[in-house]
Motif scaffolding. Structure first.
Motif, mmCIF file in Angstrom:
data_model
loop_
_atom_site.group_PDB
_atom_site.id
_atom_site.type_symbol
_atom_site.label_atom_id
_atom_site.label_comp_id
_atom_site.label_asym_id
_atom_site.label_seq_id
_atom_site.Cartn_x
_atom_site.Cartn_y
_atom_site.Cartn_z
ATOM 1 N N HIS A 176 0.873 -1.171 0.000
ATOM 2 C CA HIS A 176 0.000 0.000 0.000
ATOM 3 C C HIS A 176 0.911 1.223 0.000
ATOM 4 N N VAL A 177 1.240 1.740 -1.169
ATOM 5 C CA VAL A 177 2.368 2.661 -1.327
ATOM 6 C C VAL A 177 2.253 3.888 -0.431
ATOM 7 N N SER A 178 3.317 4.105 0.384
ATOM 8 C CA SER A 178 3.541 5.327 1.158
ATOM 9 C C SER A 178 2.367 5.713 2.058
ATOM 10 N N GLN A 179 1.683 4.751 2.626
ATOM 11 C CA GLN A 179 0.570 5.092 3.501
ATOM 12 C C GLN A 179 1.034 5.836 4.756
ATOM 13 N N THR A 180 2.253 5.573 5.194
ATOM 14 C CA THR A 180 2.778 6.279 6.361
ATOM 15 C C THR A 180 2.778 7.784 6.136
ATOM 16 N N ILE A 181 3.129 8.205 4.927
ATOM 17 C CA ILE A 181 3.181 9.632 4.603
ATOM 18 C C ILE A 181 1.788 10.187 4.349
ATOM 19 N N TYR A 182 1.010 9.501 3.543
ATOM 20 C CA TYR A 182 -0.289 10.030 3.122
ATOM 21 C C TYR A 182 -1.327 10.044 4.237
ATOM 22 N N SER A 183 -1.091 9.315 5.318
ATOM 23 C CA SER A 183 -2.088 9.208 6.377
ATOM 24 C C SER A 183 -2.053 10.364 7.366
ATOM 25 N N GLU A 184 -1.005 11.198 7.323
ATOM 26 C CA GLU A 184 -0.888 12.295 8.274
ATOM 27 C C GLU A 184 -0.447 13.566 7.552
ATOM 28 N N PRO A 185 -1.252 14.631 7.573
ATOM 29 C CA PRO A 185 -0.891 15.887 6.904
ATOM 30 C C PRO A 185 0.453 16.448 7.363
ATOM 31 N N ALA A 186 0.739 16.382 8.651
ATOM 32 C CA ALA A 186 2.004 16.917 9.163
ATOM 33 C C ALA A 186 3.189 16.138 8.608
#
Length: 225
Positions: A176-186
């Motif tokens: 699930h590509v880059s969910q760590t980044i996309y899941s939090e605006p900050a």
């Protein structure tokens, strides 16, 4: 049984899928880097058993960066007495489609054929992969230049240049590509700010972007200096 590590930052639903796809094949250790320590504070979510939680979830005193987490597990493996020459790591937003046993067998075969002289074994790049503990130790571990972005490119290049080749496999995993980044605006904002900086650092250090490197040492420093 070999050790497998997962770094959790957010999306516990995906971390659970990652863990569930590996159960029975590894000793699983999850590093909880979430800001609210959400895995450690929820004893029914990830492993559905308090005993599993105590054994498998490690919560640092503060959320660790990717670099700090990699250094931690490499240190654990160097100091381990289990006799395993390599260990496994997996993205928390990844999931095995094929049996993990396929990756284990690939790695055991490569370790034997290379007589221990290899660096990493990949699936879909490094969504799930194996690391040779001694090879990482030989290059000085994960270094200090890159906190997160381009750290993988940097270390994998160092391994290859030091005579520890990396290997790609056909083991099927989902990402699930880059969910760590996309899941939090900050976190996304931080990503947008820091990515150009680390990209430029990598380019200056290796004489080109990933795949276009021209230097044989970082910043072209003569070997031995």
């Amino acid at each position: 049984m070999y050790n497998l590590y997962v770094f959790h930052t957010n999306r516990p639903d995906l971390t659970k899928k990652a863990v569930d796809s590996t159960k029975g094949y590894f000793n699983i250790y999850v590093i909880d880097n979430s800001k609210d320590q959400e895995l450690s504070n929820n004893d029914n979510y990830l492993f559905n058993d308090q005993e599993y939680l105590n054994n498998w979830v490690y919560t640092p005193p503060i959320p660790f960066t990717f670099l700090q987490s990699q250094k931690l597990i490499h240190t654990w493996e160097k100091d381990s007495s289990d006799g395993n020459p390599f260990y496994f790591w997996m993205h928390n937003d990844g999931k095995f489609i094929d049996s993990p046993q396929k990756l284990i067998e690939y790695t055991e075969t490569i370790h034997k054929e290379q007589e221990g002289k290899w660096g990493a074994v990949f699936t879909h790049y490094d969504v799930a992969c194996a690391f040779n503990t001694n090879a990482l130790t030989a290059i000085g571990g994960w270094g200090d230049y890159f906190e997160q972005y381009f750290l993988d490119n940097h270390v994998y290049r160092q391994l290859r240049l030091a005579g520890y080749p990396t290997f790609d496999t056909d083991v099927n995993v989902h990402h699930h590509v880059s969910q760590t980044i996309y899941s939090e605006p900050a976190r996304m904002l931080r990503h947008r700010i820091l990515w150009p900086f680390y990209e430029r650092l990598y380019e200056l250090g290796w004489g080109g972007k990933p795949g276009e490197e021209t230097y044989e040492t970082f910043f072209n420093v003569p070997k031995g200096e």
